[in-house]
Design a protein around this motif. Structure first.
Motif, PDB file in Angstrom:
ATOM      1  N   VAL A 185       0.839  -1.205   0.000  1.00  0.00           N
ATOM      2  CA  VAL A 185       0.000   0.000   0.000  1.00  0.00           C
ATOM      3  C   VAL A 185       0.870   1.249   0.000  1.00  0.00           C
ATOM      4  CG1 VAL A 185      -1.682   1.337   1.340  1.00  0.00           C
ATOM      5  CG2 VAL A 185      -1.959  -1.142   1.091  1.00  0.00           C
ATOM      6  N   ASP A 186       1.884   1.260   0.859  1.00  0.00           N
ATOM      7  CA  ASP A 186       2.751   2.443   0.964  1.00  0.00           C
ATOM      8  C   ASP A 186       3.589   2.651  -0.292  1.00  0.00           C
ATOM      9  OD1 ASP A 186       1.777   2.945   3.499  1.00  0.00           O
ATOM     10  OD2 ASP A 186       3.338   1.777   4.496  1.00  0.00           O
ATOM     11  N   ALA A 187       3.910   1.572  -0.993  1.00  0.00           N
ATOM     12  CA  ALA A 187       4.675   1.698  -2.231  1.00  0.00           C
ATOM     13  C   ALA A 187       3.803   2.202  -3.381  1.00  0.00           C
ATOM     14  CB  ALA A 187       5.286   0.348  -2.601  1.00  0.00           C
ATOM     15  N   LEU A 188       2.518   1.822  -3.379  1.00  0.00           N
ATOM     16  CA  LEU A 188       1.614   2.226  -4.456  1.00  0.00           C
ATOM     17  C   LEU A 188       1.085   3.648  -4.285  1.00  0.00           C
ATOM     18  CD1 LEU A 188      -0.464  -1.050  -4.922  1.00  0.00           C
ATOM     19  CD2 LEU A 188       1.349  -0.192  -6.402  1.00  0.00           C
ATOM     20  N   ARG A 189       1.026   4.111  -3.032  1.00  0.00           N
ATOM     21  CA  ARG A 189       0.433   5.438  -2.771  1.00  0.00           C
ATOM     22  C   ARG A 189       1.099   6.556  -3.586  1.00  0.00           C
ATOM     23  NH1 ARG A 189       1.068   5.500   2.358  1.00  0.00           N
ATOM     24  NH2 ARG A 189       3.024   6.655   2.310  1.00  0.00           N
ATOM     25  N   PRO A 190       2.440   6.660  -3.633  1.00  0.00           N
ATOM     26  CA  PRO A 190       3.044   7.735  -4.434  1.00  0.00           C
ATOM     27  C   PRO A 190       2.663   7.662  -5.911  1.00  0.00           C
ATOM     28  CG  PRO A 190       4.659   6.802  -2.929  1.00  0.00           C
ATOM     29  CD  PRO A 190       3.470   5.904  -2.882  1.00  0.00           C
ATOM     30  N   LEU A 191       2.496   6.443  -6.442  1.00  0.00           N
ATOM     31  CA  LEU A 191       2.119   6.290  -7.846  1.00  0.00           C
ATOM     32  C   LEU A 191       0.679   6.732  -8.085  1.00  0.00           C
ATOM     33  CD1 LEU A 191       3.759   2.860  -8.779  1.00  0.00           C
ATOM     34  CD2 LEU A 191       4.739   5.159  -8.859  1.00  0.00           C
ATOM     35  N   ARG A 192      -0.149   6.529  -7.077  1.00  0.00           N
ATOM     36  CA  ARG A 192      -1.545   7.013  -7.183  1.00  0.00           C
ATOM     37  C   ARG A 192      -1.578   8.532  -7.077  1.00  0.00           C
ATOM     38  NH1 ARG A 192      -6.169   7.487  -8.764  1.00  0.00           N
ATOM     39  NH2 ARG A 192      -8.045   6.777  -7.729  1.00  0.00           N
ATOM     40  N   ALA A 213       4.284   3.276 -17.019  1.00  0.00           N
ATOM     41  CA  ALA A 213       3.590   2.922 -15.777  1.00  0.00           C
ATOM     42  C   ALA A 213       3.986   1.523 -15.324  1.00  0.00           C
ATOM     43  CB  ALA A 213       2.080   3.019 -15.975  1.00  0.00           C
ATOM     44  N   ARG A 214       4.132   0.602 -16.260  1.00  0.00           N
ATOM     45  CA  ARG A 214       4.579  -0.747 -15.900  1.00  0.00           C
ATOM     46  C   ARG A 214       5.968  -0.704 -15.269  1.00  0.00           C
ATOM     47  NH1 ARG A 214       2.453  -5.071 -20.196  1.00  0.00           N
ATOM     48  NH2 ARG A 214       4.418  -6.060 -19.670  1.00  0.00           N
ATOM     49  N   ALA A 215       6.860   0.076 -15.856  1.00  0.00           N
ATOM     50  CA  ALA A 215       8.211   0.188 -15.303  1.00  0.00           C
ATOM     51  C   ALA A 215       8.190   0.805 -13.913  1.00  0.00           C
ATOM     52  CB  ALA A 215       9.082   1.019 -16.241  1.00  0.00           C
ATOM     53  N   ALA A 216       7.356   1.825 -13.727  1.00  0.00           N
ATOM     54  CA  ALA A 216       7.260   2.477 -12.417  1.00  0.00           C
ATOM     55  C   ALA A 216       6.691   1.522 -11.374  1.00  0.00           C
ATOM     56  CB  ALA A 216       6.382   3.730 -12.527  1.00  0.00           C
ATOM     57  N   LEU A 217       5.725   0.698 -11.762  1.00  0.00           N
ATOM     58  CA  LEU A 217       5.165  -0.285 -10.840  1.00  0.00           C
ATOM     59  C   LEU A 217       6.226  -1.302 -10.417  1.00  0.00           C
ATOM     60  CD1 LEU A 217       1.576  -1.323 -12.041  1.00  0.00           C
ATOM     61  CD2 LEU A 217       2.275  -0.758  -9.711  1.00  0.00           C
ATOM     62  N   ARG A 218       6.951  -1.810 -11.387  1.00  0.00           N
ATOM     63  CA  ARG A 218       8.006  -2.789 -11.054  1.00  0.00           C
ATOM     64  C   ARG A 218       9.015  -2.185 -10.074  1.00  0.00           C
ATOM     65  NH1 ARG A 218       8.035  -3.745 -16.832  1.00  0.00           N
ATOM     66  NH2 ARG A 218       7.003  -5.726 -17.341  1.00  0.00           N
ATOM     67  N   LYS A 219       9.427  -0.968 -10.347  1.00  0.00           N
ATOM     68  CA  LYS A 219      10.422  -0.321  -9.498  1.00  0.00           C
ATOM     69  C   LYS A 219       9.881  -0.082  -8.087  1.00  0.00           C
ATOM     70  CE  LYS A 219      13.299   3.859  -9.178  1.00  0.00           C
ATOM     71  NZ  LYS A 219      13.640   5.152  -9.831  1.00  0.00           N
ATOM     72  N   ALA A 220       8.630   0.391  -7.988  1.00  0.00           N
ATOM     73  CA  ALA A 220       8.056   0.701  -6.685  1.00  0.00           C
ATOM     74  C   ALA A 220       7.866  -0.545  -5.830  1.00  0.00           C
ATOM     75  CB  ALA A 220       6.716   1.414  -6.875  1.00  0.00           C
ATOM     76  N   LEU A 221       7.517  -1.657  -6.465  1.00  0.00           N
ATOM     77  CA  LEU A 221       7.213  -2.871  -5.708  1.00  0.00           C
ATOM     78  C   LEU A 221       8.428  -3.757  -5.457  1.00  0.00           C
ATOM     79  CD1 LEU A 221       3.795  -3.816  -7.353  1.00  0.00           C
ATOM     80  CD2 LEU A 221       4.172  -2.841  -5.084  1.00  0.00           C
ATOM     81  N   ARG A 222       9.553  -3.424  -6.074  1.00  0.00           N
ATOM     82  CA  ARG A 222      10.748  -4.261  -5.930  1.00  0.00           C
ATOM     83  C   ARG A 222      11.161  -4.459  -4.466  1.00  0.00           C
ATOM     84  NH1 ARG A 222      14.087  -1.817  -9.839  1.00  0.00           N
ATOM     85  NH2 ARG A 222      12.782  -2.875 -11.371  1.00  0.00           N
ATOM     86  N   MET A 263      -4.837   6.341   3.186  1.00  0.00           N
ATOM     87  CA  MET A 263      -4.138   5.371   2.348  1.00  0.00           C
ATOM     88  C   MET A 263      -2.754   5.083   2.926  1.00  0.00           C
ATOM     89  SD  MET A 263      -3.334   5.413  -1.749  1.00  0.00           S
ATOM     90  CE  MET A 263      -4.940   6.015  -2.222  1.00  0.00           C
ATOM     91  N   ARG A 264      -2.769   4.346   4.025  1.00  0.00           N
ATOM     92  CA  ARG A 264      -1.531   3.942   4.694  1.00  0.00           C
ATOM     93  C   ARG A 264      -1.633   2.473   5.062  1.00  0.00           C
ATOM     94  NH1 ARG A 264      -1.732   9.259   8.309  1.00  0.00           N
ATOM     95  NH2 ARG A 264      -3.265   7.989   9.437  1.00  0.00           N
ATOM     96  N   GLY A 265      -0.547   1.747   4.866  1.00  0.00           N
ATOM     97  CA  GLY A 265      -0.548   0.336   5.194  1.00  0.00           C
ATOM     98  C   GLY A 265      -0.888   0.068   6.641  1.00  0.00           C
ATOM     99  N   ASP A 266      -0.406   0.898   7.544  1.00  0.00           N
ATOM    100  CA  ASP A 266      -0.685   0.701   8.966  1.00  0.00           C
ATOM    101  C   ASP A 266      -2.174   0.818   9.261  1.00  0.00           C
ATOM    102  OD1 ASP A 266       1.947   0.256   9.547  1.00  0.00           O
ATOM    103  OD2 ASP A 266       2.337   2.250  10.363  1.00  0.00           O
ATOM    104  N   ASP A 267      -2.859   1.739   8.571  1.00  0.00           N
ATOM    105  CA  ASP A 267      -4.301   1.885   8.801  1.00  0.00           C
ATOM    106  C   ASP A 267      -5.060   0.667   8.289  1.00  0.00           C
ATOM    107  OD1 ASP A 267      -5.235   4.690   9.889  1.00  0.00           O
ATOM    108  OD2 ASP A 267      -3.501   5.076   8.618  1.00  0.00           O
ATOM    109  N   GLU A 295      -6.614   9.775  -4.445  1.00  0.00           N
ATOM    110  CA  GLU A 295      -5.156   9.754  -4.270  1.00  0.00           C
ATOM    111  C   GLU A 295      -4.725   9.608  -2.814  1.00  0.00           C
ATOM    112  OE1 GLU A 295      -6.884  11.939  -5.974  1.00  0.00           O
ATOM    113  OE2 GLU A 295      -6.274  11.570  -8.052  1.00  0.00           O
ATOM    114  N   ARG A 296      -5.657   9.690  -1.881  1.00  0.00           N
ATOM    115  CA  ARG A 296      -5.277   9.712  -0.459  1.00  0.00           C
ATOM    116  C   ARG A 296      -6.101   8.778   0.424  1.00  0.00           C
ATOM    117  NH1 ARG A 296      -4.812  14.351  -3.008  1.00  0.00           N
ATOM    118  NH2 ARG A 296      -2.903  15.581  -2.748  1.00  0.00           N
ATOM    119  N   ALA A 297      -7.154   8.188  -0.114  1.00  0.00           N
ATOM    120  CA  ALA A 297      -8.080   7.425   0.730  1.00  0.00           C
ATOM    121  C   ALA A 297      -8.256   5.999   0.227  1.00  0.00           C
ATOM    122  CB  ALA A 297      -9.439   8.122   0.776  1.00  0.00           C
TER     123      ALA A 297
END
Length: 540
Positions: A244-251, A319-328, A421-425, A453-455
């Motif tokens: 969740v925390d890795a995807l949030r900046p991309l959203r 976007a595919r490249a950004a997803l791969r990088k964020a989730l690595r 939109m936080r993993g802890d929540d 983008e935030r919820a």
């Protein structure tokens, strides 16, 4: 006496065939997936705004409350039921015209009865280069009904109310209100700029009882050159938080424009199976060993993230490249689907024949095609399968054609909290909910959707057997305890079922006092949907 006189006046207006109070019709409209259905006094079926105006004036003359619905498929939140017995249902399903469509500016103007399937087919049949945002509720559900509940879909236009431009509303006085620029004669800009000039009123007529919306303008998404779908899974429960925390900046930066859905294993499993009574031996919640077995059979982990990438080929590749990088740095497994891969898998599935591998591959291809269709605004009822999890008869033989959980006697209660939109929540809310479900003997089905983008918008499902009176009572208790727990924790829901509307006003709340003053000003007799989101709900 007043009700009888009102019925006579409505029959004079609409004809006998569109004013119904026979027992079979009233029973059908009282059907509900929830445990708190209500019975209407009658059902009215207008076909135009002038008819709505006149039937409202008749209601005012005789003091008879009205409850407007679009198609009555508000499953999990009240279906077609009014907040209390004895209200007259105004079924707007017969008002199903697409009044205007602009390919140049990518919008349509629709009436309440226009369904997802109808608009989707209209766009295809007329060769219009636009995609409608679709929910998973199937082709027979109303667009407007979901929009007025501030529901959300899947595409970059999935925050549906944010794409409304101009409403036509019948007030309790019988007057017509056009919002935005629509009340200016000859306005040419009412569908391209939603706010108009002066106070912005449109939001007052969502989740409210202030008037009856009879048409609205809706922006659609221009078709894109490329479309990919991606699936991202994690094996262990706690590993979803870093994802969740890795995807949030991309959203937030617009790389991910569509609404992403994060489902737990039970939510995914229930999309392809019903409760295995024989294997489970009637045990509730599902035994952990059996749950692991079903998870393995479905080829999933504890959580699955599903989303789509739209744009030019270059944009989708980036976007595919950004997803791969964020989730690595996370423990997520990432897969991309395109239609070429689906075609290849489909051919392999045919070659494998009736083997276990062949059947599984064909089922996955069918699911993939359904996802692609929905991403393009072609609704598919197969995503309603989870509503049938505890239904003793399982899925209907013709499922998903004309699936209707309320009429099919499914038990389903939805609790829909909003959280940052936080993993802890996400983990905190799950830790809050899971013991409550287990205490009452239910499996926790949950989806968290990145609705902006935030919820995260959560949908927690209490799926229960409506034919078991004891289980119905446990479902009510589970829902009630869960609702109170999320309210106390500050995860306030974005929409509620009829049974919770009276619990929204926590006492001395100036917000609900203001709502009451607006209601008194616009509807002094309390004619339209009394008890609906007005701080004084009737059903407890």
């Amino acid at each position: 006496m007043a009700a009888a006189e009102a019925l006579r006046a409505w029959r004079s207006l609409l004809g006998d065939e569109r004013v119904l109070d026979d027992a079979a019709t009233l029973h059908r409209y009282a059907a509900s997936t929830s445990s708190c259905s209500t019975r209407p006094l009658a059902v009215l079926r207008p076909r135009s705004t002038p008819e709505v105006q006149e039937l409202v004036r008749i209601a005012a003359a005789h003091g008879t409350p009205l409850y407007p619905i679009s198609t009555g498929r508000n499953w999990g939140y009240g279906d077609a039921c009014a907040p209390s017995d004895g209200q007259v249902i105004v079924d707007l399903g017969g008002m199903n015209r697409i009044l205007e469509a602009s390919a140049e500016l990518a919008y349509v103007v629709i009436e309440p009865g226009v369904t997802q399937g109808q608009l989707s087919a209209y766009l295809r049949e007329h060769g219009l280069p636009m995609w409608m945002d679709s929910t998973g509720a199937g082709p027979d559900t109303s667009l407007m009904g979901n929009i007025l509940e501030r529901g959300f879909g899947h595409s970059p236009y999935g925050n549906r109310f944010a794409n409304v431009a101009g409403m036509r509303i019948v007030l309790a006085s019988g007057e017509v209100l056009d919002t935005g620029f629509g009340h200016f004669p000859g306005a040419v800009n009412q569908r391209v700029f939603p706010y108009g000039i002066g106070p912005y009123l449109d939001g007052l007529f969502t989740q409210s009882s202030f008037g009856i919306v009879t048409s609205l303008g809706l922006w659609l998404m221009p078709k894109t050159e490329a479309l990919n779908h991606f699936l991202c899974g994690v094996a262990e429960h706690e590993d979803i938080a870093p994802v969740v925390d890795a995807l949030r900046p991309l959203r937030m930066d617009g790389t991910l424009r569509s609404i992403l859905h994060i489902g737990n294993d039970m939510r995914v499993i229930s999309g392809g199976a019903v409760y295995p009574r024989d294997k489970a031996g009637g045990a509730l919640p599902l035994p952990q060993a059996l749950r692991r077995e079903m998870r393995a059979a479905a080829g999933i982990g504890a959580w699955t993230v599903s989303g789509a990438l739209y744009g030019s080929k270059a944009q989708v590749a980036a976007a595919r490249a950004a997803l791969r990088k964020a989730l690595r740095p996370t423990r997520a497994s990432l897969r991309f689907l395109d239609e070429g891969k689906l075609d290849l898998a489909g051919r392999v599935g045919k070659l494998l024949g009736n083997t276990t591998a062949g059947r599984k591959l064909r089922a996955n291809v069918q699911l993939g095609r359904s996802l692609f269709e929905m991403n393009r605004g072609v609704p598919n009822g197969r995503f309603l399968a989870g509503a049938y999890w505890r239904r003793r008869a399982g899925l209907p033989p013709d499922f998903p054609e004309h699936a209707n959980p309320a009429q099919d006697n499914c038990g389903m209660l939805w609790v829909s909290p909003i959280l940052p939109m936080r993993g802890d929540d996400l983990l905190r809310l799950h830790r809050l909910a899971e013991p409550i479900f287990h205490k009452h003997g239910f499996d926790l089905f949950v989806t968290f959707s990145m609705i902006n983008e935030r919820a995260l918008g959560g949908v927690l499902t209490v799926a229960y057997d409506k034919e078991d009176a004891e289980e119905v009572e446990r479902a009510r208790a589970c829902y009630s305890e869960l609702f109170e727990a999320i309210m106390q924790a500050g995860y306030i829901p974005y929409r509620v079922g009829l049974q919770s509307m009276a619990r929204l006003d926590r006492g001395g709340d100036s917000y609900w006092q203001t709502v009451a003053r607006l209601k008194a000003a616009l509807d002094p007799q309390g004619l339209i949907a009394p008890g609906r989101y007005d701080g004084r709900g009737i059903k407890a």
